[in-house]
Design an enzyme around this catalytic site. Structure first.
Site, PDB file in Angstrom:
ATOM      1  N   LYS A 131       0.815  -1.214   0.000  1.00 58.71           N
ATOM      2  CA  LYS A 131       0.000   0.000   0.000  1.00 58.71           C
ATOM      3  C   LYS A 131       0.848   1.262   0.000  1.00 58.71           C
ATOM      4  CE  LYS A 131      -4.320  -1.657   2.041  1.00 58.71           C
ATOM      5  NZ  LYS A 131      -5.291  -1.474   3.120  1.00 58.71           N
ATOM      6  N   LYS A 174      -4.420  -9.205  -7.036  1.00 52.75           N
ATOM      7  CA  LYS A 174      -5.654  -9.367  -6.263  1.00 52.75           C
ATOM      8  C   LYS A 174      -6.752  -8.437  -6.766  1.00 52.75           C
ATOM      9  CE  LYS A 174      -6.111  -7.548  -2.157  1.00 52.75           C
ATOM     10  NZ  LYS A 174      -5.884  -7.110  -0.786  1.00 52.75           N
ATOM     11  N   LYS A 209     -10.799  -3.121  -4.374  1.00 54.95           N
ATOM     12  CA  LYS A 209     -11.668  -1.965  -4.563  1.00 54.95           C
ATOM     13  C   LYS A 209     -10.863  -0.715  -4.900  1.00 54.95           C
ATOM     14  CE  LYS A 209     -13.642  -2.759  -0.371  1.00 54.95           C
ATOM     15  NZ  LYS A 209     -13.842  -2.745   1.109  1.00 54.95           N
TER      16      LYS A 209
HETATM   17  P1  AMP Z   1     -11.116  -4.940   2.581  1.00 54.47           P
HETATM   18  O1  AMP Z   1     -11.876  -4.646   1.333  1.00 54.47           O
HETATM   19  O2  AMP Z   1      -9.641  -4.828   2.369  1.00 54.47           O
HETATM   20  O3  AMP Z   1     -11.617  -4.214   3.780  1.00 54.47           O
HETATM   21  O4  AMP Z   1     -11.355  -6.503   2.887  1.00 54.47           O
HETATM   22  C1  AMP Z   1     -12.500  -7.010   3.542  1.00 54.47           C
HETATM   23  C2  AMP Z   1     -12.454  -8.525   3.542  1.00 54.47           C
HETATM   24  O5  AMP Z   1     -12.498  -9.037   2.203  1.00 54.47           O
HETATM   25  C3  AMP Z   1     -11.180  -9.098   4.163  1.00 54.47           C
HETATM   26  O6  AMP Z   1     -11.505 -10.258   4.900  1.00 54.47           O
HETATM   27  C4  AMP Z   1     -10.331  -9.462   2.974  1.00 54.47           C
HETATM   28  O7  AMP Z   1      -9.439 -10.522   3.236  1.00 54.47           O
HETATM   29  C5  AMP Z   1     -11.384  -9.894   1.969  1.00 54.47           C
HETATM   30  N1  AMP Z   1     -10.933  -9.671   0.586  1.00 54.47           N
HETATM   31  C6  AMP Z   1     -10.605  -8.479   0.026  1.00 54.47           C
HETATM   32  N2  AMP Z   1     -10.216  -8.644  -1.266  1.00 54.47           N
HETATM   33  C7  AMP Z   1     -10.292  -9.980  -1.509  1.00 54.47           C
HETATM   34  C8  AMP Z   1     -10.028 -10.803  -2.658  1.00 54.47           C
HETATM   35  N3  AMP Z   1      -9.622 -10.272  -3.815  1.00 54.47           N
HETATM   36  N4  AMP Z   1     -10.231 -12.136  -2.549  1.00 54.47           N
HETATM   37  C9  AMP Z   1     -10.668 -12.684  -1.384  1.00 54.47           C
HETATM   38  N5  AMP Z   1     -10.925 -11.978  -0.271  1.00 54.47           N
HETATM   39  C10 AMP Z   1     -10.747 -10.636  -0.319  1.00 54.47           C
HETATM   40  N1  TRP Z   2      -7.664  -5.120   7.504  1.00 55.10           N
HETATM   41  C1  TRP Z   2      -8.874  -5.730   7.042  1.00 55.10           C
HETATM   42  C2  TRP Z   2      -8.922  -5.630   5.511  1.00 55.10           C
HETATM   43  O1  TRP Z   2      -8.489  -4.685   4.924  1.00 55.10           O
HETATM   44  C3  TRP Z   2     -10.108  -5.088   7.626  1.00 55.10           C
HETATM   45  C4  TRP Z   2     -10.143  -5.247   9.100  1.00 55.10           C
HETATM   46  C5  TRP Z   2      -9.974  -4.269  10.034  1.00 55.10           C
HETATM   47  C6  TRP Z   2     -10.373  -6.456   9.822  1.00 55.10           C
HETATM   48  N2  TRP Z   2     -10.087  -4.776  11.278  1.00 55.10           N
HETATM   49  C7  TRP Z   2     -10.337  -6.108  11.198  1.00 55.10           C
HETATM   50  C8  TRP Z   2     -10.618  -7.775   9.435  1.00 55.10           C
HETATM   51  C9  TRP Z   2     -10.509  -7.067  12.197  1.00 55.10           C
HETATM   52  C10 TRP Z   2     -10.791  -8.735  10.449  1.00 55.10           C
HETATM   53  C11 TRP Z   2     -10.732  -8.381  11.803  1.00 55.10           C
HETATM   54  O2  TRP Z   2      -9.452  -6.494   4.916  1.00 55.10           O
END
Ligand code: AMP
Ligand code: TRP
Length: 349
Positions: free
Chosen positions: A128, A211, A214
Site C-alpha cells: 500500500k 488481487k 476496490k
Molecule cells: P477490505 O476490502 O480490504 O476491507 O477486505 C474485507 C475482507 O475481504 C477481508 O476479509 C479481505 O481478506 C477480503 N478480501 C478483500 N479482497 C479480496 C479478494 N480479492 N479475494 C478474497 N478476499 C478478499
Molecule cells: N484489515 C482488514 C482488511 O483490509 C479489515 C479489518 C480491520 C479487519 N479490522 C479487522 C478484518 C478485524 C478482520 C478483523 O481487509
C-alpha cells in the site's frame, strides 16, 4: 509490568467462549472478492456463533481522507451491503468502528506492545505504501495494531477473512501472546483465522496475478456489488483469458492464472469444490463458459443489489441500526478495557 518474566502458573489455558469478529473498509464498496473471500463466511457464521461485524472507517482514513459526505455515504452503503448479503443486525452486532472509542484506546496500548520489526515485515504495508514509503501516513504503518485491537476488544476467538489478511492475524496472535506473557495472565485469546471456501483470493479480471481490489484504478478489474447485470456480463466477457479450453481437473490450470481465477470464482459462486466445478464445465471454451459464469454471478448479485438500493433510500434507518449496534458493541468491550486498565495499572476513578 510484573518483574518476573518466566511463565508462571497464572498464565493458564483459559477457555474463551467462541466469538466471531471481522471488519471491512467502507471505501470503494463491496467487490466480488470481498463477498466470496469473506462476507459469505460472515453470513454463515451467524447460524452458530455470536458475531460482531464492523465497518472499519478508522482503517479507511489510513490511505486518505475522502470528502466528508461521500465518506459518510460509503460507510452507510457498506453497512447496507452487509445487511443485503444476509448479516442480521438484530441477532448479531453490526456497527461502524468510529462509534466505539475502545478500539483506539486498545490500539494505543498495542502500539506499545507490537515491535517495529514486526510491523516492518507486513507485506500489505509495503504494497500500500508503494515506492514512496516516506510519504505513507503513520496510521498506515500501525494499521495492523488497530486491527488487533478491533478483534481483542471483544476477546474474539475466530476471524473470518480472505487470504490477504493471514499475516495481519498472525500479528494479532503475536500481540496477544506478548501481552499475556508480559503480564503473566491470559487476558487475550489467541485468535484463529477462518479462511474458507474456493475463492479465498479472488484475482483481478484484467491480470490473474493481481488481487481483485476496490482500490484498483481500473473498474474493469473487479465486479462491484452495485454493478448492474449488463455491466457484470460485460466485465466477465472482457475478462482476460487464454486460448485453451477449461481443463477437467485442477492440475490443468497450472500456469494459467486467469483461467484458474475464473474457475475458482465459478466454484465459489456455486458453492462447490474446484474439482466438482471442473467436472461440470471442463472442456468448454471461454466463449461458452463466460456467459454461464456471468449468469451465475448475476443470479446472486442482482437481488442483493436490489435490496441494497432499497435500503439506501432511507439513510436515517441505517444510522439507527449502526448506533444501536455500536451501543451493544460498547457494552461488550467496556469491561474488557476496564480489565486492561486494572492489569496495566492506570489510575481510574
Ligand atoms: P477490505 O476490502 O480490504 O476491507 O477486505 C474485507 C475482507 O475481504 C477481508 O476479509 C479481505 O481478506 C477480503 N478480501 C478483500 N479482497 C479480496 C479478494 N480479492 N479475494 C478474497 N478476499 C478478499
Ligand atoms: N484489515 C482488514 C482488511 O483490509 C479489515 C479489518 C480491520 C479487519 N479490522 C479487522 C478484518 C478485524 C478482520 C478483523 O481487509
Amino acid at each position: 509490568m510484573s518483574d518476573a518474566s518466566p511463565l508462571t502458573p497464572s498464565l493458564s489455558d483459559v477457555e474463551f467462549p467462541k466469538r466471531i469478529f471481522s471488519g471491512i473498509q467502507p471505501s470503494g464498496g463491496m467487490t466480488l472478492g470481498n463477498y466470496l473471500g469473506a462476507i459469505r463466511n460472515w453470513v454463515a457464521m451467524q447460524a452458530e456463533f455470536d458475531c460482531v461485524y464492523c465497518v472499519v472507517d478508522w482503517h479507511a482514513i489510513t490511505a486518505s481522507f475522502d470528502a466528508p459526505e461521500s465518506f459518510r455515504t460509503a460507510t452507510r452503503e457498506m453497512a447496507a451491503s452487509l445487511i443485503a448479503c444476509g448479516i442480521d443486525p438484530e441477532k448479531h452486532i453490526l456497527f461502524n468502528q468510529s462509534q466505539n472509542p475502545d478500539h483506539v484506546e486498545l490500539a494505543w496500548i498495542f502500539n506499545c506492545v507490537a515491535r517495529m520489526g514486526w510491523l516492518n515485515r507486513m507485506t500489505q504495508f509495503k504494497e500500500k505504501a508503494g515506492k514512496n514509503r516516506e510519504n505513507a501516513s503513520t496510521g498506515l504503518f500501525v494499521y495492523p495494531n488497530l486491527m488487533a485491537a478491533d478483534i481483542l476488544a471483544y476477546k474474539a476467538t475466530h476471524v473470518p477473512v480472505g487470504d490477504d489478511q493471514r499475516q495481519h492475524l498472525e500479528l494479532t496472535r503475536d500481540i496477544a501472546q506478548k501481552f499475556n506473557h508480559d503480564f503473566e495472565r491470559t487476558v487475550f485469546p489467541i485468535v484463529e483465522p477462518l479462511i474458507l471456501g474456493a475463492a479465498t483470493r479472488v484475482m483481478s479480471l484484467r491480470d490473474g496475478t493481481k488481487k481483485m481490489s476496490k482500490s484498483d484504478a481500473s473498474d474493469m478489474s473487479r465486479i462491484n456489488l452495485r454493478d448492474d447485470s449488463d455491466t457484470i456480463a460485460a466485465k466477465i466477457r472482457k475478462a482476460k483469458t487464454d486460448p485453451e479450453a477449461l481443463p477437467s481437473e485442477p492440475e490443468g490450470l497450472a500456469g494459467r492464472p486467469e483461467a484458474e481465477n475464473l474457475a475458482n470464482i465459478y466454484a465459489a459462486l456455486r458453492g462447490v469444490t474446484l474439482e466438482e466445478a471442473l467436472r461440470e464445465v471442463g472442456g468448454k471454451q471461454f466463449s461458452e463458459f463466460k456467459p454461464i459464469l456471468a449468469e451465475t454471478a448475476i443470479a446472486i448479485f442482482a437481488p442483493i443489489a436490489e435490496s441494497l438500493n432499497r435500503m439506501m433510500a432511507d439513510p436515517a434507518e441505517i444510522d439507527r441500526i449502526l448506533a444501536k449496534g455500536a451501543q451493544r458493541a460498547r457494552a461488550v468491550s467496556n469491561p474488557v478495557l476496564a480489565e486492561l486498565r486494572e492489569v496495566i495499572g492506570f489510575v481510574h476513578g
